[in-house]
Design an enzyme around this catalytic site. Structure first.
Site, mmCIF file in Angstrom:
data_model
loop_
_atom_site.group_PDB
_atom_site.id
_atom_site.type_symbol
_atom_site.label_atom_id
_atom_site.label_comp_id
_atom_site.label_asym_id
_atom_site.label_seq_id
_atom_site.Cartn_x
_atom_site.Cartn_y
_atom_site.Cartn_z
ATOM 1 N N ASP A 83 4.859 -9.640 90.548
ATOM 2 C CA ASP A 83 6.019 -10.101 89.811
ATOM 3 C C ASP A 83 6.311 -9.325 88.641
ATOM 4 O O ASP A 83 6.049 -8.244 88.266
ATOM 5 C CB ASP A 83 5.917 -11.569 89.551
ATOM 6 C CG ASP A 83 4.407 -12.113 88.875
ATOM 7 O OD1 ASP A 83 4.041 -11.214 88.032
ATOM 8 O OD2 ASP A 83 4.152 -13.112 89.061
ATOM 9 N N MET A 117 5.241 -18.004 76.730
ATOM 10 C CA MET A 117 6.624 -18.523 77.399
ATOM 11 C C MET A 117 7.292 -19.259 76.268
ATOM 12 O O MET A 117 8.077 -20.223 76.364
ATOM 13 C CB MET A 117 6.407 -19.284 78.375
ATOM 14 C CG MET A 117 6.077 -18.559 79.597
ATOM 15 S SD MET A 117 5.696 -19.543 80.951
ATOM 16 C CE MET A 117 3.956 -20.367 80.703
ATOM 17 N N LYS A 125 11.241 -13.378 89.412
ATOM 18 C CA LYS A 125 12.333 -14.164 89.114
ATOM 19 C C LYS A 125 13.520 -13.371 89.752
ATOM 20 O O LYS A 125 14.422 -14.134 90.349
ATOM 21 C CB LYS A 125 12.462 -14.491 87.896
ATOM 22 C CG LYS A 125 11.670 -15.500 87.279
ATOM 23 C CD LYS A 125 11.926 -15.817 85.813
ATOM 24 C CE LYS A 125 10.655 -16.387 85.134
ATOM 25 N NZ LYS A 125 10.114 -15.901 83.943
HETATM 26 N N1 SAH Z 1 -0.634 -15.012 83.087
HETATM 27 C C1 SAH Z 1 -0.546 -14.251 81.729
HETATM 28 C C2 SAH Z 1 0.806 -15.315 81.450
HETATM 29 C C3 SAH Z 1 2.017 -15.566 82.087
HETATM 30 S S1 SAH Z 1 3.044 -16.571 81.403
HETATM 31 C C4 SAH Z 1 -1.446 -13.909 80.920
HETATM 32 O O1 SAH Z 1 -2.474 -14.297 81.179
HETATM 33 O O2 SAH Z 1 -1.021 -13.295 80.029
HETATM 34 C C5 SAH Z 1 4.223 -15.541 80.898
HETATM 35 C C6 SAH Z 1 4.136 -15.367 79.379
HETATM 36 O O3 SAH Z 1 3.296 -14.578 79.072
HETATM 37 C C7 SAH Z 1 5.353 -14.677 78.994
HETATM 38 O O4 SAH Z 1 6.394 -15.331 78.736
HETATM 39 C C8 SAH Z 1 4.849 -14.144 77.533
HETATM 40 O O5 SAH Z 1 4.894 -15.077 76.404
HETATM 41 C C9 SAH Z 1 3.359 -13.735 77.882
HETATM 42 N N2 SAH Z 1 3.390 -12.240 78.128
HETATM 43 C C10 SAH Z 1 3.246 -11.689 79.308
HETATM 44 N N3 SAH Z 1 2.895 -10.366 79.339
HETATM 45 C C11 SAH Z 1 3.028 -10.155 77.914
HETATM 46 C C12 SAH Z 1 3.273 -8.868 77.289
HETATM 47 N N4 SAH Z 1 2.939 -7.522 77.587
HETATM 48 N N5 SAH Z 1 3.982 -9.059 75.968
HETATM 49 C C13 SAH Z 1 4.148 -10.231 75.388
HETATM 50 N N6 SAH Z 1 4.137 -11.551 76.035
HETATM 51 C C14 SAH Z 1 3.520 -11.085 77.443
#
Ligand code: SAH
Length: 263
Positions: free
Chosen positions: A43, A178, A65
């Site tokens: 994704d 998020m 998405k």
């Molecule tokens: N499973 C993921 C989170 C998924 S929810 C984890 O463990 O990190 C998606 C959210 O993760 C995004 O909206 C953002 O808030 C955060 N996110 C994921 N990758 C990111 C990145 N490289 N930089 C900043 N925020 C990130």
């Protein structure tokens, strides 16, 4: 479908965490599985450099998405994974960060097991931990925080204001996933809950990637800082005194750099 028998000769699905972005933060186990994958479903949050570790010419299926597969059509992804087990031996479902942190891995795991398919969850470094090390946010520095909260700005049916009501930030490091689009709601709920307007907050875009951007401010200023700088997703929010520690260390790091840089 009765499943134990149907599981025979079918492929195994690995629900794998890709880490926050920097390919070096991929676990050894994830790397090993990606290198033997026959098909990968990925994704938006998976960086192209990570996809690059897979063998050439395998099928890479985008299910984020932009594919039109909306999050509420999780069933469609579950179905694709199940279908793939008839054709391939090693099926990878690759998710940003850790699959178990706001990653909807639960739905996929349950649907695969209910169909009698072998599957395994492979941990990844969640964004909060990527940020903690890459930027210097020791999440439980004992002078600043004794608790860490991982919160989501969103829940299944819209904004998640419940988590921010009556939330006292003192002594905590609060990491919000998020949350970018609900930043206004988050800061106003935190202020309404009696937190001081000077409470420090940071927003980090593209954490651990070369394109990483970090903005710091307080509950009163952060919304306009984010708007002025056109901060985009993915971004993670950190609230708490540890942001002040980061700012102090950043200042020290910068002054060291100028001493050491060539004249
Ligand atoms: N499973 C993921 C989170 C998924 S929810 C984890 O463990 O990190 C998606 C959210 O993760 C995004 O909206 C953002 O808030 C955060 N996110 C994921 N990758 C990111 C990145 N490289 N930089 C900043 N925020 C990130």
């Amino acid at each position: 479908m009765n499943s134990t028998a149907s599981g025979k000769n079918r492929g195994k699905v690995y629900l794998v965490g890709a880490g926050p972005g920097d390919p070096e933060l991929l676990t050894m186990k994830a790397l090993k599985i990606l290198r033997k994958a026959d098909i990968v479903f990925y994704d938006d949050l998976v960086s192209p450099r990570i996809l690059g570790v897979c063998r050439k010419r395998i099928q890479m299926v985008y299910v984020g998405k932009r594919s039109g597969i909306h999050s509420c059509l999780q069933d469609e992804i579950n179905h694709k994974l199940i279908q793939a087990t008839h054709e391939f031996n090693t099926i990878v479902r690759l998710k940003g960060g850790d699959p178990s942190i706001f990653g909807r891995v639960g739905e996929e795991y349950a649907s695969l097991l209910q169909d009698g398919i072998q599957c395994e969850i492979v941990a990844g470094i969640t964004t909060a931990l990527g940020v903690a090390s890459s930027l210097g946010f020791p999440l439980t520095h004992r002078d600043y925080a004794r608790e860490i909260l991982f919160l989501s700005g969103h829940k299944k049916d819209g904004l998640n204001s419940d988590s921010f009501q009556n939330l006292n930030c003192i002594g905590k490091t609060i990491i919000i996933y998020m949350g970018l689009n609900s930043l206004g709601m988050i800061v106003s709920e935190l202020l309404n809950s009696g937190n001081h307007k000077e409470t420090r907050i940071a927003v980090i875009q593209n954490a651990t990637l070369d394109s990483e951007r970090v903005f710091t401010g307080n509950l009163e200023t952060m919304e306009s800082i984010v708007a002025e700088n056109n901060v985009k997703s993915p971004a993670i929010i950190v609230v708490g005194e540890i942001v002040r520690f980061y700012e102090e260390m950043k200042f020290l790091k910068n002054s060291c750099a100028s001493i050491l840089s060539p004249i």
